[in-house]
Design an enzyme around this catalytic site. Structure first.
Site, PDB file in Angstrom:
ATOM      1  N   ALA A  88      89.815 109.200  36.883  1.00  0.00           N
ATOM      2  CA  ALA A  88      88.343 109.320  37.228  1.00  0.00           C
ATOM      3  C   ALA A  88      87.706 110.333  37.802  1.00  0.00           C
ATOM      4  O   ALA A  88      88.218 110.055  39.391  1.00  0.00           O
ATOM      5  CB  ALA A  88      87.556 108.214  37.009  1.00  0.00           C
ATOM      6  N   GLU A 125      94.054 101.628  29.259  1.00  0.00           N
ATOM      7  CA  GLU A 125      95.243 101.551  30.460  1.00  0.00           C
ATOM      8  C   GLU A 125      95.620 100.001  30.419  1.00  0.00           C
ATOM      9  O   GLU A 125      94.999  99.020  30.963  1.00  0.00           O
ATOM     10  CB  GLU A 125      94.186 101.035  31.749  1.00  0.00           C
ATOM     11  N   SER A 140      85.442 105.831  38.985  1.00  0.00           N
ATOM     12  CA  SER A 140      86.363 105.010  39.227  1.00  0.00           C
ATOM     13  C   SER A 140      85.503 104.045  39.772  1.00  0.00           C
ATOM     14  O   SER A 140      84.907 103.972  40.530  1.00  0.00           O
ATOM     15  CB  SER A 140      87.203 105.549  40.216  1.00  0.00           C
ATOM     16  N   HIS A 169      95.183  97.955  34.301  1.00  0.00           N
ATOM     17  CA  HIS A 169      93.333  98.129  34.782  1.00  0.00           C
ATOM     18  C   HIS A 169      92.729  96.813  34.222  1.00  0.00           C
ATOM     19  O   HIS A 169      92.910  96.789  33.270  1.00  0.00           O
ATOM     20  CB  HIS A 169      93.345  99.182  34.575  1.00  0.00           C
ATOM     21  N   ASP A 204      94.964  97.603  40.026  1.00  0.00           N
ATOM     22  CA  ASP A 204      95.990  98.153  38.848  1.00  0.00           C
ATOM     23  C   ASP A 204      97.198  97.599  39.256  1.00  0.00           C
ATOM     24  O   ASP A 204      97.801  97.080  40.454  1.00  0.00           O
ATOM     25  CB  ASP A 204      96.571  99.691  38.896  1.00  0.00           C
ATOM     26  N   GLN A 249      90.181 108.845  45.341  1.00  0.00           N
ATOM     27  CA  GLN A 249      89.727 109.929  44.548  1.00  0.00           C
ATOM     28  C   GLN A 249      89.687 110.891  44.014  1.00  0.00           C
ATOM     29  O   GLN A 249      90.510 111.853  43.307  1.00  0.00           O
ATOM     30  CB  GLN A 249      88.963 108.898  44.065  1.00  0.00           C
ATOM     31  N   HIS A 277      87.697 101.684  41.201  1.00  0.00           N
ATOM     32  CA  HIS A 277      88.055 101.872  41.792  1.00  0.00           C
ATOM     33  C   HIS A 277      87.233 101.851  43.024  1.00  0.00           C
ATOM     34  O   HIS A 277      87.587 100.441  44.161  1.00  0.00           O
ATOM     35  CB  HIS A 277      89.434 101.902  41.740  1.00  0.00           C
TER      36      HIS A 277
HETATM   37 ZN    ZN Z   1      92.914 101.668  37.793  1.00  0.00          ZN
END
Ligand code: ZN
Length: 196
Positions: free
Chosen positions: A101, A164, A106, A167, A115, A81, A108
């Site tokens: 982020a 988003e 994040s 996402h 995503d 990230q 993720h």
């Molecule tokens: Zn994302």
């Protein structure tokens, strides 16, 4: 540290340790043309094992409905990230902080966020727009598989992130249904049910 609960809340106020990595992940086998090639070759997306049957069914059903989506970016480590952020800062300056982020903020990093990108007739498109049929299908159907649109339009003040449409976050079917039917964010769900 054990893997986090699938309903973990991660955002700018609830950050993960930068070195947290889920233990139990699998490699998502879709195609080579994904977000990770943006920075590093040959890194495939990974997700928590708990997500596997649900994301596979979602992709399968989407494809059967003419919605040609793939898992584009999934697990991202805290260090990864940071790399993405650094790259974006070099391209866009401080605007980068609005787009991506900080490491630890994040979701993720949980291995529970996806995503999506469009992959149709050999053409890859990671910029899904609100009115694209893929975005509309996901918005209407992802909850049935346990996923929520994590950063909805008009809720930027609550989530702290721009809208988003690509996402999604796995939270399990029960929570996803509630969030979808009540048109709320995960932050609001938490405020109502978890923090009470
Ligand atoms: Zn994302």
């Amino acid at each position: 540290m054990d893997d986090l609960s699938i309903d973990v809340l991660v955002n700018k106020e609830n950050m993960l340790s930068i070195d947290y990595i889920p233990k139990n992940m699998y490699i998502v086998d879709n195609n080579e043309n994904n977000f990770h090639n943006y920075l590093i070759d040959n890194i495939k997306p990974m997700l928590r094992m708990e997500v596997k049957p649900y994301i596979e069914k979602l992709i399968h059903d989407a494809n059967n409905n003419g919605i040609n989506i793939i898992v584009d970016s999934a697990f991202r480590s805290g260090n990864y990230q940071q790399m993405i952020l650094d790259k974006l800062i070099s391209e866009k300056g401080n605007e980068a902080y609005k787009l991506i982020a900080l490491p630890g903020a994040s979701e993720h990093q949980t291995g529970l966020a996806v995503d999506f990108a469009i992959y149709e007739n050999g053409i890859y498109n990671d910029d899904i727009k609100e009115d694209d049929k893929e975005a509309i299908w996901l918005k209407d159907n992802a909850w049935k598989y346990g996923f929520i649109l994590r950063y909805p339009k008009g809720k930027e003040d609550i989530t702290g992130f721009n809208f988003e449409p690509w996402h999604y976050r796995y939270v399990g079917k029960e929570i996803a249904k509630y969030v979808y039917e009540n048109n709320i964010t995960f932050e609001e769900y938490y405020a109502y049910f978890i923090e009470k």
